[in-house]
Design an enzyme around this catalytic site. Structure first.
Site, PDB file in Angstrom:
ATOM      1  N   SER A   1      39.829  51.734  18.955  1.00 57.71           N
ATOM      2  CA  SER A   1      39.594  50.386  18.424  1.00 57.71           C
ATOM      3  C   SER A   1      40.890  49.610  18.298  1.00 57.71           C
ATOM      4  CB  SER A   1      38.979  50.476  17.024  1.00 57.71           C
ATOM      5  OG  SER A   1      37.754  51.128  17.051  1.00 57.71           O
TER       6      SER A   1
ATOM      7  N   HIS B   1      36.684  50.004  25.919  1.00 57.36           N
ATOM      8  CA  HIS B   1      36.293  49.814  24.522  1.00 57.36           C
ATOM      9  C   HIS B   1      34.856  49.308  24.453  1.00 57.36           C
ATOM     10  CE1 HIS B   1      36.884  47.708  20.424  1.00 57.36           C
ATOM     11  NE2 HIS B   1      36.601  48.978  20.247  1.00 57.36           N
TER      12      HIS B   1
ATOM     13  N   GLU C   1      35.253  46.110  26.766  1.00 58.74           N
ATOM     14  CA  GLU C   1      36.586  45.587  27.054  1.00 58.74           C
ATOM     15  C   GLU C   1      37.300  46.618  27.929  1.00 58.74           C
ATOM     16  OE1 GLU C   1      37.706  42.932  23.131  1.00 58.74           O
ATOM     17  OE2 GLU C   1      37.931  45.077  22.941  1.00 58.74           O
TER      18      GLU C   1
ATOM     19  N   ASN D   1      38.460  43.095  18.280  1.00 53.37           N
ATOM     20  CA  ASN D   1      38.903  43.597  16.968  1.00 53.37           C
ATOM     21  C   ASN D   1      40.075  42.813  16.384  1.00 53.37           C
ATOM     22  OD1 ASN D   1      36.908  45.432  16.784  1.00 53.37           O
ATOM     23  ND2 ASN D   1      38.117  47.196  17.416  1.00 53.37           N
TER      24      ASN D   1
HETATM   25  N1  CAA Z   1      19.098  53.025  20.507  1.00 58.56           N
HETATM   26  C1  CAA Z   1      17.885  52.521  20.771  1.00 58.56           C
HETATM   27  N2  CAA Z   1      17.291  51.592  19.999  1.00 58.56           N
HETATM   28  C2  CAA Z   1      17.969  51.164  18.925  1.00 58.56           C
HETATM   29  C3  CAA Z   1      19.264  51.638  18.584  1.00 58.56           C
HETATM   30  C4  CAA Z   1      19.815  52.599  19.434  1.00 58.56           C
HETATM   31  N3  CAA Z   1      21.022  53.107  19.206  1.00 58.56           N
HETATM   32  N4  CAA Z   1      19.677  51.018  17.451  1.00 58.56           N
HETATM   33  C5  CAA Z   1      18.700  50.184  17.080  1.00 58.56           C
HETATM   34  N5  CAA Z   1      17.668  50.268  17.962  1.00 58.56           N
HETATM   35  C6  CAA Z   1      16.414  49.525  17.934  1.00 58.56           C
HETATM   36  C7  CAA Z   1      15.750  49.591  16.550  1.00 58.56           C
HETATM   37  O1  CAA Z   1      14.994  50.766  16.412  1.00 58.56           O
HETATM   38  C8  CAA Z   1      14.893  48.344  16.555  1.00 58.56           C
HETATM   39  O2  CAA Z   1      13.681  48.614  17.243  1.00 58.56           O
HETATM   40  P1  CAA Z   1      12.290  47.861  16.809  1.00 58.56           P
HETATM   41  O3  CAA Z   1      12.495  46.436  17.214  1.00 58.56           O
HETATM   42  O4  CAA Z   1      11.242  48.539  17.613  1.00 58.56           O
HETATM   43  O5  CAA Z   1      12.166  48.078  15.332  1.00 58.56           O
HETATM   44  C9  CAA Z   1      15.715  47.356  17.393  1.00 58.56           C
HETATM   45  O6  CAA Z   1      16.683  48.137  18.129  1.00 58.56           O
HETATM   46  C10 CAA Z   1      16.451  46.349  16.552  1.00 58.56           C
HETATM   47  O7  CAA Z   1      17.192  47.020  15.554  1.00 58.56           O
HETATM   48  P2  CAA Z   1      17.048  46.740  13.996  1.00 58.56           P
HETATM   49  O8  CAA Z   1      15.626  46.574  13.611  1.00 58.56           O
HETATM   50  O9  CAA Z   1      17.837  47.803  13.288  1.00 58.56           O
HETATM   51  O10 CAA Z   1      17.735  45.375  13.633  1.00 58.56           O
HETATM   52  P3  CAA Z   1      18.495  44.219  14.383  1.00 58.56           P
HETATM   53  O11 CAA Z   1      17.519  43.370  15.110  1.00 58.56           O
HETATM   54  O12 CAA Z   1      19.340  43.612  13.313  1.00 58.56           O
HETATM   55  O13 CAA Z   1      19.485  44.806  15.475  1.00 58.56           O
HETATM   56  C11 CAA Z   1      21.806  45.366  15.713  1.00 58.56           C
HETATM   57  C12 CAA Z   1      20.460  45.757  15.141  1.00 58.56           C
HETATM   58  C13 CAA Z   1      21.718  45.277  17.248  1.00 58.56           C
HETATM   59  C14 CAA Z   1      22.770  46.467  15.329  1.00 58.56           C
HETATM   60  C15 CAA Z   1      22.238  43.960  15.159  1.00 58.56           C
HETATM   61  O14 CAA Z   1      22.112  43.949  13.761  1.00 58.56           O
HETATM   62  C16 CAA Z   1      23.659  43.604  15.525  1.00 58.56           C
HETATM   63  O15 CAA Z   1      23.933  43.133  16.623  1.00 58.56           O
HETATM   64  N6  CAA Z   1      24.600  43.816  14.571  1.00 58.56           N
HETATM   65  C17 CAA Z   1      26.024  43.542  14.782  1.00 58.56           C
HETATM   66  C18 CAA Z   1      26.647  44.715  15.498  1.00 58.56           C
HETATM   67  C19 CAA Z   1      28.096  44.474  15.830  1.00 58.56           C
HETATM   68  O16 CAA Z   1      28.705  43.457  15.525  1.00 58.56           O
HETATM   69  N7  CAA Z   1      28.698  45.485  16.494  1.00 58.56           N
HETATM   70  C20 CAA Z   1      30.103  45.474  16.789  1.00 58.56           C
HETATM   71  C21 CAA Z   1      30.820  46.315  15.754  1.00 58.56           C
HETATM   72  S1  CAA Z   1      32.578  46.313  15.976  1.00 58.56           S
HETATM   73  C22 CAA Z   1      32.843  47.459  17.155  1.00 58.56           C
HETATM   74  O17 CAA Z   1      31.947  48.116  17.638  1.00 58.56           O
HETATM   75  C23 CAA Z   1      34.249  47.620  17.620  1.00 58.56           C
HETATM   76  C24 CAA Z   1      35.135  48.547  16.863  1.00 58.56           C
HETATM   77  O18 CAA Z   1      36.073  49.054  17.488  1.00 58.56           O
HETATM   78  C25 CAA Z   1      34.998  48.827  15.430  1.00 58.56           C
HETATM   79  P1  NAD Z   2      32.943  59.601  14.642  1.00 68.16           P
HETATM   80  O1  NAD Z   2      33.673  60.192  13.504  1.00 68.16           O
HETATM   81  O2  NAD Z   2      31.520  59.182  14.457  1.00 68.16           O
HETATM   82  O3  NAD Z   2      32.969  60.601  15.904  1.00 68.16           O
HETATM   83  C1  NAD Z   2      34.109  61.282  16.352  1.00 68.16           C
HETATM   84  C2  NAD Z   2      33.652  62.614  16.927  1.00 68.16           C
HETATM   85  O4  NAD Z   2      34.728  63.217  17.635  1.00 68.16           O
HETATM   86  C3  NAD Z   2      33.195  63.615  15.861  1.00 68.16           C
HETATM   87  O5  NAD Z   2      31.880  64.036  16.155  1.00 68.16           O
HETATM   88  C4  NAD Z   2      34.213  64.778  15.981  1.00 68.16           C
HETATM   89  O6  NAD Z   2      33.641  66.043  15.766  1.00 68.16           O
HETATM   90  C5  NAD Z   2      34.668  64.617  17.409  1.00 68.16           C
HETATM   91  N1  NAD Z   2      36.012  65.177  17.677  1.00 68.16           N
HETATM   92  C6  NAD Z   2      37.125  65.004  16.928  1.00 68.16           C
HETATM   93  N2  NAD Z   2      38.185  65.624  17.516  1.00 68.16           N
HETATM   94  C7  NAD Z   2      37.727  66.178  18.665  1.00 68.16           C
HETATM   95  C8  NAD Z   2      38.324  66.922  19.728  1.00 68.16           C
HETATM   96  N3  NAD Z   2      39.629  67.208  19.710  1.00 68.16           N
HETATM   97  N4  NAD Z   2      37.550  67.330  20.748  1.00 68.16           N
HETATM   98  C9  NAD Z   2      36.231  67.029  20.794  1.00 68.16           C
HETATM   99  N5  NAD Z   2      35.608  66.312  19.819  1.00 68.16           N
HETATM  100  C10 NAD Z   2      36.340  65.888  18.775  1.00 68.16           C
HETATM  101  O7  NAD Z   2      33.825  58.348  15.131  1.00 68.16           O
HETATM  102  P2  NAD Z   2      33.368  57.051  15.958  1.00 68.16           P
HETATM  103  O8  NAD Z   2      32.969  55.972  15.024  1.00 68.16           O
HETATM  104  O9  NAD Z   2      32.443  57.489  17.058  1.00 68.16           O
HETATM  105  O10 NAD Z   2      34.775  56.605  16.589  1.00 68.16           O
HETATM  106  C11 NAD Z   2      35.316  57.244  17.729  1.00 68.16           C
HETATM  107  C12 NAD Z   2      36.340  56.329  18.375  1.00 68.16           C
HETATM  108  O11 NAD Z   2      35.700  55.109  18.795  1.00 68.16           O
HETATM  109  C13 NAD Z   2      37.488  55.906  17.451  1.00 68.16           C
HETATM  110  O12 NAD Z   2      38.661  55.790  18.217  1.00 68.16           O
HETATM  111  C14 NAD Z   2      37.022  54.550  16.942  1.00 68.16           C
HETATM  112  O13 NAD Z   2      38.081  53.725  16.514  1.00 68.16           O
HETATM  113  C15 NAD Z   2      36.354  53.996  18.198  1.00 68.16           C
HETATM  114  N6  NAD Z   2      35.337  52.959  17.954  1.00 68.16           N
HETATM  115  C16 NAD Z   2      34.547  53.019  16.854  1.00 68.16           C
HETATM  116  C17 NAD Z   2      33.578  52.032  16.662  1.00 68.16           C
HETATM  117  C18 NAD Z   2      32.671  52.041  15.466  1.00 68.16           C
HETATM  118  O14 NAD Z   2      31.987  51.042  15.218  1.00 68.16           O
HETATM  119  N7  NAD Z   2      32.600  53.129  14.714  1.00 68.16           N
HETATM  120  C19 NAD Z   2      33.424  51.012  17.634  1.00 68.16           C
HETATM  121  C20 NAD Z   2      34.253  51.014  18.779  1.00 68.16           C
HETATM  122  C21 NAD Z   2      35.218  51.994  18.933  1.00 68.16           C
END
Ligand code: CAA
Ligand code: NAD
Length: 305
Positions: A135, A156, A168, A206
């Site tokens: 991330s 990403h 990305e 991010n």
């Molecule tokens: N696989 C299959 N189906 C899934 C699923 C999955 N993993 N997750 C959810 N669904 C399904 C649900 O079961 C639901 O089905 P029904 O319509 O039949 O009930 C449907 O998808 C919609 O889900 P929800 O009812 O839970 O609610 P929603 O309409 O709010 O959608 C969401 C969920 C897509 C997560 C939406 O809330 C959303 O877009 N949220 C924002 C997510 C976001 O911003 N993500 C980026 C995070 S940052 C990041 O990832 C980067 C990082 O490095 C940290």
């Molecule tokens: P998580 O804790 O859910 O999963 C990490 C997994 O890696 C665990 O199941 C752990 O057992 C496994 N693991 C750790 N060390 C290992 C190794 N040496 N060999 C094999 N398996 C190993 O974490 P996450 O949320 O899936 O995040 C994973 C990566 O993705 C991070 O770099 C995070 O920043 C990035 N990311 C996270 C998100 C998010 O929304 N959580 C979104 C985008 C990117």
């Protein structure tokens, strides 16, 4: 497509989704976990997701008049089974040796990631492309650790991987042009829209999203508004699907803390990269969000309680 066999390291929140979309895109996928129990729970999540998506695909086919209910269900179930058959789990790094691409999705800790890539650099065939789903960490540092900087990119994906349409694709100054194109083609095969990013902190999403989430936590600390009101405000005022506090729970408070702490260390003078005290406190208490059933909110599985 140049990439036929994919290795994924980590079958957690992100890894299990990456495994699934790669298999849906037609690749053979080997997923490596640290322990069998983590592998089992990640594969169970894939089964659940494939079942849900198959139900939806069948409903859609019936609605569009493409098939009757029985035929639509049979086809969707067969497609899901074919996807699942392309996925194999392992706890041995050696099983990644002949992959065309290996994507890392383990804990957000740069030293742990560098150690992994050094090991993979010694195991995988010379042509294997390496990618990190980090991330926030510099792709260049992991590329150097792997010993093959020209064959290294960031890929990403976004959470939940099965539903979010973006990937990305991050290149460093050393990334080979063809490797970058192959990585983009792989992202597209997974059903994602690839955008090109330079190796900068947080890439595009991010760099904008995480400071927004931490600013919302600081609002909460100051008592400017409740968590519910902050989230409602951003959902109804800006049309976001989730508010920033709920999104932090969804991403994982531990992962969010690792991201901001990493940036604070590297860029101590950047005010956008500071850790809110409430985030640190909750992580200390083990309240990591959706994954532990409680963060800022309480959760039951994937849904808010
Ligand atoms: N696989 C299959 N189906 C899934 C699923 C999955 N993993 N997750 C959810 N669904 C399904 C649900 O079961 C639901 O089905 P029904 O319509 O039949 O009930 C449907 O998808 C919609 O889900 P929800 O009812 O839970 O609610 P929603 O309409 O709010 O959608 C969401 C969920 C897509 C997560 C939406 O809330 C959303 O877009 N949220 C924002 C997510 C976001 O911003 N993500 C980026 C995070 S940052 C990041 O990832 C980067 C990082 O490095 C940290
Ligand atoms: P998580 O804790 O859910 O999963 C990490 C997994 O890696 C665990 O199941 C752990 O057992 C496994 N693991 C750790 N060390 C290992 C190794 N040496 N060999 C094999 N398996 C190993 O974490 P996450 O949320 O899936 O995040 C994973 C990566 O993705 C991070 O770099 C995070 O920043 C990035 N990311 C996270 C998100 C998010 O929304 N959580 C979104 C985008 C990117």
């Amino acid at each position: 497509m140049a990439i036929q066999k994919v290795g994924v390291v980590g079958c957690g929140l992100m890894g299990h989704g990456i495994v699934q979309v790669a298999a849906q895109g037609g690749c053979q996928v080997v997923v490596l976990e640290a322990e069998q129990k983590f592998l089992d729970s990640g594969l169970a999540r894939i089964d659940k997701s494939l079942t849900k998506l198959a139900e939806k695909a069948a409903e859609k086919a019936v609605k569009e008049g493409k098939a009757n209910e029985a035929d639509a269900k049979a086809k969707a179930t067969a497609d899901a089974a074919a996807t699942r058959a392309r996925i194999r789990g392992t706890t041995s790094q050696q099983d990644l040796a002949d992959c065309d691409l290996v994507i890392e999705a383990i804990v957000e800790n740069l030293d742990v990631k560098k150690k992994l890539f050094k090991e993979l650099g010694a195991i995988c065939k010379a042509s294997t492309i390496f990618a990190s789903n980090t991330s926030s960490f510099p792709i260049g540092e992991m590329a150097t650790a792997s010993g093959r900087p020209a064959r290294f990119v960031g890929l990403h994906f976004f959470n939940p991987v099965q539903l979010m349409k973006l990937v990305e694709v991050v290149r460093t100054d050393s990334t080979d042009a063809q490797v970058f194109e192959d990585a983009k083609a792989f992202g597209a095969a997974c059903g994602k829209a690839p955008v090109a990013c330079k190796d900068t902190p947080g890439f595009v999403v991010n760099r904008l999203l995480v400071p927004y989430m931490t600013e919302a936590m600081r609002m909460l600390e100051r008592g400017d508004a409740t968590a519910q009101d902050i989230d409602t405000a951003m959902k109804l005022g800006c049309g976001y699907p989730m508010g920033p506090i709920e999104l932090t729970d969804y991403v994982g408070l531990d992962t969010t803390l690792f991201i901001v702490e990493g940036w604070t260390k590297r860029y101590p003078d950047e005010p956008a990269f500071t850790v809110p005290a409430v985030l640190r406190e909750k992580v200390k208490l083990g309240k990591l969000g959706r994954k532990t059933g409680e963060g800022f909110y309480k959760w039951e599985g994937d849904k808010r309680a």
